[in-house]
Design an enzyme around this catalytic site. Sequence first.
Site, mmCIF file in Angstrom:
data_model
loop_
_atom_site.group_PDB
_atom_site.id
_atom_site.type_symbol
_atom_site.label_atom_id
_atom_site.label_comp_id
_atom_site.label_asym_id
_atom_site.label_seq_id
_atom_site.Cartn_x
_atom_site.Cartn_y
_atom_site.Cartn_z
ATOM 1 N N ASP A 1 0.800 -1.222 0.000
ATOM 2 C CA ASP A 1 0.000 0.000 0.000
ATOM 3 C C ASP A 1 0.838 1.279 0.000
ATOM 4 O OD1 ASP A 1 0.867 0.233 2.738
ATOM 5 O OD2 ASP A 1 -0.824 -1.018 3.338
ATOM 6 N N THR B 1 -2.527 -11.300 17.521
ATOM 7 C CA THR B 1 -2.557 -12.721 17.876
ATOM 8 C C THR B 1 -1.137 -13.234 18.056
ATOM 9 O OG1 THR B 1 -2.539 -13.360 15.551
ATOM 10 C CG2 THR B 1 -4.685 -13.098 16.597
ATOM 11 N N GLY C 1 2.404 -6.518 13.436
ATOM 12 C CA GLY C 1 1.245 -6.669 12.578
ATOM 13 C C GLY C 1 1.382 -7.691 11.473
ATOM 14 N N CYS D 1 4.449 -4.343 -18.420
ATOM 15 C CA CYS D 1 3.756 -5.133 -19.438
ATOM 16 C C CYS D 1 4.291 -6.555 -19.425
ATOM 17 C CB CYS D 1 3.964 -4.504 -20.818
ATOM 18 S SG CYS D 1 3.311 -5.509 -22.180
ATOM 19 N N HIS E 1 7.244 -7.266 -1.205
ATOM 20 C CA HIS E 1 6.311 -7.835 -2.169
ATOM 21 C C HIS E 1 5.902 -6.822 -3.234
ATOM 22 C CE1 HIS E 1 5.071 -10.901 1.161
ATOM 23 N NE2 HIS E 1 6.230 -11.188 0.605
#
Length: 578
Positions: A300, A450, A423, A323, A315
Amino acid sequence: MPSNGFHNNRQCDIRPSDVSDAPQKVSVNRAVILAQVQAFLDAAEDVDIDQETAEDLVQTFSENNQEDETNDAAILDESDRDSENDDPDNQNLDVLDISALFNASITNRLQGVWTKQDIAHLLKYLKERGMSAFIQKYVLERCIPIPKLLLAFGVELCPELQNKRLTTLLYFLKVVLSHQLRLRDKLQDYNTIDDAIQLIRKSNRILILTGAGISVSCGIPDFRSKDGLYATLKANGAYDLDDPQQMFDISYFRENPSGMKHRHAIQIYPSNFVPSPCHRFIKLIEDEGKLLRNYTQNIDTLETLAGVRRVLQCHGSFATATCLQCHRRVSGSEIEGDIRRRRVPLCTVCNQPTAPAAPGKGKKSKKTRDKWDSDVEDESDVPEYPPGIMKPDITFFGEKLTDRFDYSLEKDRERVDLLLIIGTSLKVAPVADILCHLPHSIPQILINKTPIRHINPDIVLLGDADGIVLHLCNELGWELPPAKAPDIQESSRPYPSRSSLKNRRSTSILKERQEPQRVGDSHVWVFDGAEGGRWLQEFQQKLAEQAVESKLPPGLAAKSSVTSMSEDGEVLKKKRMK
């Protein structure tokens, strides 16, 4: 013993099968051979294996499994299976089941081969310097036979495997070394939030590893939560997918680029999202001169918007597009309009508009609904999708990460003095493997909603990541830099309504939060928003059992505990090709 701690440290004349001066091992039965080969083939999901080595092992399995000729085909399918398409609930990135390789009764055969000091030295070198350095030193420079090295780690190869070619033996060694690198011991000196504060305060080369969890509060969906992007794709059923993650598989994309027309592409496309407190915390650490590098799995670009300069987008991102046919690269802004209008973006060089046909010549077919949308007229003889699809420069499953990732990690591992994990569930390799490449003596702090079962950090801060970093800033006496939003007036692109931004957190609107709660006297702390689940219950139960066994209060028992987050871990193994 020589000062380097090893006997006979130059043994280039020893053949791989000549493991030691210890008594020769008797031939093992066929069941052991099959079990070891099976374990090594299973490990191919975790450690890269070349085709020749896989075929070599399959052939060995077949030769020793004449009673069931169908098993070898099943094993080959297992070794070649594309891990991106596996069931995410049945994977374990911690340690695959390679227990068949380890021999509990190997101690007697170590006599005259390795001493306890030798083994301790090997383990320390591996965990501090990494797998590549270990192979370079002990295999290439000291020429210690691989079967002998494997003995030090509790693995006794059956004679049929000891005589394999060197590349196969190297694969065996990498499997065992990879297993060891995941068995990190917690540093017992660090347990409290005060310890975390002091680590951040005194460290000058902090490596921060981040994932989708730091952007959720900005309005960007994560991928794997119960309400995440994958769950939405599965529930929607808009695409005939065995696994919703196929949407981000490069092979699927090449065959069906229409995924960029789906609303999920717009959901994750950078918009007028405002960086979260976590993004600004990274910027603050950089401003304090303490950031070595931010390895982000996010696409992002909010780290860049927050002003972070030392960031590696592992990533890729939407900042550029390429292209697939002519490899022309353009700014992401050139395809933004197509994506927002749910059209497959086409390369303007590979798909130049053609002059209209003369009247009365040829028949145009009607444009088929749900085919690719573009300004190129649909003709009856053209494929469903034309050549020259513009692909955002995000790294899909099945694509290699950039060389910059490997280069930066190799460089940073020699300098890092603190690791912050924020995160992320660390479920996608090779980014998830970063922890295995860093020295085990480097302190690790986990900040996540978590627990992550397959790692063993020194301090675990469970809860809402934004709230946790705000708490840390308060304790450090730091003030987050102000939130920075894009200048909407400078762009004509359509944005989400402002109402979608009303719940985004900032330092000024965060509600009063409860003080974090410590689990016993352990290294685990629970903040608002924590989802400890079964792991937290099991962890608390272990603390209670240890307290009873040691006849000490729970707090004192926890200090001596070696309880690891990685025990009985259940986690997805999704491997990007490296």
